[in-house]
Design a protein around this motif. Structure first.
Motif, PDB file in Angstrom:
ATOM      1  N   GLU A  60       0.827  -1.208   0.000  1.00  0.00           N
ATOM      2  CA  GLU A  60       0.000   0.000   0.000  1.00  0.00           C
ATOM      3  C   GLU A  60       0.863   1.260   0.000  1.00  0.00           C
ATOM      4  O   GLU A  60       2.059   1.220   0.302  1.00  0.00           O
ATOM      5  N   GLY A  61       0.239   2.386  -0.322  1.00  0.00           N
ATOM      6  CA  GLY A  61       0.932   3.662  -0.275  1.00  0.00           C
ATOM      7  C   GLY A  61       1.543   4.050  -1.601  1.00  0.00           C
ATOM      8  O   GLY A  61       1.072   3.636  -2.662  1.00  0.00           O
ATOM      9  N   ASP A  62       2.594   4.849  -1.538  1.00  0.00           N
ATOM     10  CA  ASP A  62       3.228   5.426  -2.718  1.00  0.00           C
ATOM     11  C   ASP A  62       4.047   4.379  -3.470  1.00  0.00           C
ATOM     12  O   ASP A  62       5.119   3.981  -2.993  1.00  0.00           O
ATOM     13  N   PRO A  63       3.602   3.928  -4.636  1.00  0.00           N
ATOM     14  CA  PRO A  63       4.336   2.889  -5.366  1.00  0.00           C
ATOM     15  C   PRO A  63       5.697   3.354  -5.878  1.00  0.00           C
ATOM     16  O   PRO A  63       6.542   2.523  -6.222  1.00  0.00           O
ATOM     17  N   SER A  64       5.927   4.678  -5.918  1.00  0.00           N
ATOM     18  CA  SER A  64       7.205   5.202  -6.403  1.00  0.00           C
ATOM     19  C   SER A  64       8.240   5.348  -5.288  1.00  0.00           C
ATOM     20  O   SER A  64       9.380   5.728  -5.549  1.00  0.00           O
ATOM     21  N   ASP A  65       7.848   5.059  -4.062  1.00  0.00           N
ATOM     22  CA  ASP A  65       8.765   5.148  -2.925  1.00  0.00           C
ATOM     23  C   ASP A  65       9.934   4.185  -3.151  1.00  0.00           C
ATOM     24  O   ASP A  65       9.739   2.971  -3.218  1.00  0.00           O
ATOM     25  N   PRO A  66      11.173   4.684  -3.276  1.00  0.00           N
ATOM     26  CA  PRO A  66      12.306   3.807  -3.605  1.00  0.00           C
ATOM     27  C   PRO A  66      12.751   2.916  -2.453  1.00  0.00           C
ATOM     28  O   PRO A  66      13.411   1.890  -2.668  1.00  0.00           O
ATOM     29  N   ILE A  67      12.411   3.316  -1.210  1.00  0.00           N
ATOM     30  CA  ILE A  67      12.801   2.512  -0.038  1.00  0.00           C
ATOM     31  C   ILE A  67      11.553   2.257   0.805  1.00  0.00           C
ATOM     32  O   ILE A  67      11.257   2.986   1.759  1.00  0.00           O
ATOM     33  N   PRO A  68      10.782   1.232   0.455  1.00  0.00           N
ATOM     34  CA  PRO A  68       9.531   0.961   1.177  1.00  0.00           C
ATOM     35  C   PRO A  68       9.772   0.447   2.589  1.00  0.00           C
ATOM     36  O   PRO A  68      10.876   0.006   2.932  1.00  0.00           O
ATOM     37  N   LEU A  69       8.733   0.509   3.386  1.00  0.00           N
ATOM     38  CA  LEU A  69       8.736  -0.072   4.728  1.00  0.00           C
ATOM     39  C   LEU A  69       8.224  -1.503   4.628  1.00  0.00           C
ATOM     40  O   LEU A  69       7.180  -1.738   4.030  1.00  0.00           O
ATOM     41  N   VAL A  70       8.939  -2.436   5.217  1.00  0.00           N
ATOM     42  CA  VAL A  70       8.514  -3.832   5.226  1.00  0.00           C
ATOM     43  C   VAL A  70       8.270  -4.238   6.669  1.00  0.00           C
ATOM     44  O   VAL A  70       9.191  -4.226   7.501  1.00  0.00           O
ATOM     45  N   LEU A  71       7.028  -4.591   6.997  1.00  0.00           N
ATOM     46  CA  LEU A  71       6.601  -4.872   8.366  1.00  0.00           C
ATOM     47  C   LEU A  71       6.417  -6.372   8.563  1.00  0.00           C
ATOM     48  O   LEU A  71       5.708  -7.018   7.784  1.00  0.00           O
ATOM     49  N   ILE A  72       7.026  -6.915   9.627  1.00  0.00           N
ATOM     50  CA  ILE A  72       7.000  -8.363   9.867  1.00  0.00           C
ATOM     51  C   ILE A  72       6.460  -8.637  11.269  1.00  0.00           C
ATOM     52  O   ILE A  72       7.011  -8.170  12.269  1.00  0.00           O
ATOM     53  N   HIS A  73       5.397  -9.409  11.337  1.00  0.00           N
ATOM     54  CA  HIS A  73       4.737  -9.699  12.613  1.00  0.00           C
ATOM     55  C   HIS A  73       5.440 -10.817  13.387  1.00  0.00           C
ATOM     56  O   HIS A  73       6.408 -11.424  12.919  1.00  0.00           O
ATOM     57  N   LEU A  89       1.055   5.194   7.906  1.00  0.00           N
ATOM     58  CA  LEU A  89       2.322   5.222   7.173  1.00  0.00           C
ATOM     59  C   LEU A  89       2.134   5.234   5.655  1.00  0.00           C
ATOM     60  O   LEU A  89       2.954   5.799   4.928  1.00  0.00           O
ATOM     61  N   LYS A  90       1.049   4.623   5.179  1.00  0.00           N
ATOM     62  CA  LYS A  90       0.848   4.552   3.731  1.00  0.00           C
ATOM     63  C   LYS A  90       0.534   5.923   3.111  1.00  0.00           C
ATOM     64  O   LYS A  90       0.564   6.082   1.899  1.00  0.00           O
ATOM     65  N   LYS A  91       0.251   6.921   3.947  1.00  0.00           N
ATOM     66  CA  LYS A  91       0.001   8.271   3.441  1.00  0.00           C
ATOM     67  C   LYS A  91       1.282   8.929   2.927  1.00  0.00           C
ATOM     68  O   LYS A  91       1.224   9.833   2.096  1.00  0.00           O
ATOM     69  N   THR A  92       2.418   8.467   3.430  1.00  0.00           N
ATOM     70  CA  THR A  92       3.695   9.092   3.047  1.00  0.00           C
ATOM     71  C   THR A  92       4.725   8.096   2.525  1.00  0.00           C
ATOM     72  O   THR A  92       5.754   8.512   1.991  1.00  0.00           O
ATOM     73  N   ASN A  93       4.473   6.802   2.709  1.00  0.00           N
ATOM     74  CA  ASN A  93       5.452   5.780   2.335  1.00  0.00           C
ATOM     75  C   ASN A  93       4.775   4.620   1.622  1.00  0.00           C
ATOM     76  O   ASN A  93       3.557   4.449   1.696  1.00  0.00           O
ATOM     77  N   ARG A  94       5.559   3.829   0.946  1.00  0.00           N
ATOM     78  CA  ARG A  94       5.083   2.531   0.476  1.00  0.00           C
ATOM     79  C   ARG A  94       5.240   1.554   1.635  1.00  0.00           C
ATOM     80  O   ARG A  94       6.318   1.459   2.248  1.00  0.00           O
ATOM     81  N   VAL A  95       4.184   0.829   1.948  1.00  0.00           N
ATOM     82  CA  VAL A  95       4.165  -0.058   3.120  1.00  0.00           C
ATOM     83  C   VAL A  95       3.807  -1.475   2.667  1.00  0.00           C
ATOM     84  O   VAL A  95       2.743  -1.701   2.077  1.00  0.00           O
TER      85      VAL A  95
END
Length: 323
Positions: A60-73, A89-95
């Motif tokens: 989700e979020g900005d597909p052009s974000d070159p350094i996305p956030l990767v969340l691991i449960h 976070l998806k409002k400003t980053n790719r998540v």
């Protein structure tokens, strides 16, 4: 002698009756994946083939974000534990977040290998499948352990690291979820794959929260129903059977990425002293302790825990320092 034989027969009959009653009262069949998808997959959900599994993830979020956030449960959880964080976070980053093998809608590893090596290889191939060359890696508990091990193995892929009540050090818990204890106990762990009382799931979730009033019925339903996803209960038991390889602990000091260590002050599963172990070993860290919060800050105290995360993500690398 006849009395002894009769007594044994009575005892065996009582055990049989008790076991049957337990199974009838608390036994649950696996829930087919297609029955769970309408409730736990949404329009942001996708499935991708990795290691013979259809991995459930959300990008989700900005597909052009070159350094996305990767969340691991963590153990027994799913990507849904980051719902509140992802929404912001998806409002400003790719998540990007996924259901790890053994949990959520993804299901079990085909080879039943739940070693840390297999999890880090899985993460590498998952990121390759999505075309991710660099990311900020964020992990809670088991997810944190996967994150720092992956960072050691694939340092060029990780720009920053966020460890949330992360596993890895040999630990002495102050309290442990009852489901964890059952999964480690021979015979009982066999029963767990068929008999999974909802109250056991609730007690296990409450165990990792500080404020148990935040453990709602809908939250328990999610943990309970995803536990019943076909294959997940056996995978839960199988993972606790894996031997622990602590050789990577000696290499933690080699991690050079800026790292945020985020910890719940009231974590009983991995107590706060382990946050200070990470702080001592990591050369480029920032430590934040959250008051009145347990083992899963992003779920129990999502808004409070997100503040230091956003601040850390937005910092320039040169501003990071060891507190």
């Amino acid at each position: 002698m006849k009395y002894v034989i009769k007594t044994v027969k009575v005892l065996l009959l009582c055990i049989l009756i008790s076991s049957t009653a337990i199974i009838l009262l608390f036994g649950h069949r696996d829930i087919p994946l297609n029955d769970l998808k309408p409730k736990y997959a949404n329009k942001a959900s996708s499935f991708i083939a990795v290691h013979g599994m259809d991995v459930h993830f959300r990008d989700e979020g900005d597909p052009s974000d070159p350094i996305p956030l990767v969340l691991i449960h963590g153990t027994g959880s799913s990507l849904h534990t980051f719902d509140v964080w992802a929404e912001r976070l998806k409002k400003t980053n790719r998540v990007i977040r996924m259901d790890l093998p053994a949990y959520g809608l993804t299901g079990s590893f085909p080879d039943h290998n739940y070693s840390m090596t297999n999890y880090t290889v899985f993460l590498k191939d998952f990121l390759i499948a999505l075309g991710i060359k660099k990311c900020i890696l964020i992990g809670n508990s088991l997810g944190g352990q996967i994150a720092w091990n992956f960072t050691l193995e694939q340092p060029n892929t990780v720009a920053k690291l966020i460890l949330i009540d992360a596993a890895g050090y040999p630990k002495k818990s102050k309290s442990e979820p009852v489901a964890f204890k059952v999964a480690k106990t021979p015979v009982l762990n066999k029963l767990l794959t068929y008999v999974t009382p909802r109250f056991l799931v609730r007690a296990s979730v409450e165990n990792v929260y500080f404020n148990t009033l935040k453990v709602t019925d809908s939250l328990v339903d999610r943990y309970f129903e995803l536990t019943l996803r076909a294959g997940n209960r056996q995978a839960f038991v199988d993972r606790f059977k894996m031997s622990v390889d602590g050789s990577s602990l000696t290499k933690i000091k080699d991690i050079q990425q800026p790292t945020l260590i985020l910890w719940g002050e009231k974590d009983l599963l991995i107590p706060v002293e382990y946050a200070y172990k990470f702080q001592e070993d990591l050369p480029n860290d920032t430590l934040v302790i959250l008051n009145n919060t347990g083992h899963t800050p992003m779920e129990e105290s999502p808004f409070e825990s997100l503040i230091p995360v956003i601040n850390f993500i937005n910092k320039q690398h040169s501003e990071n320092h060891k507190d």
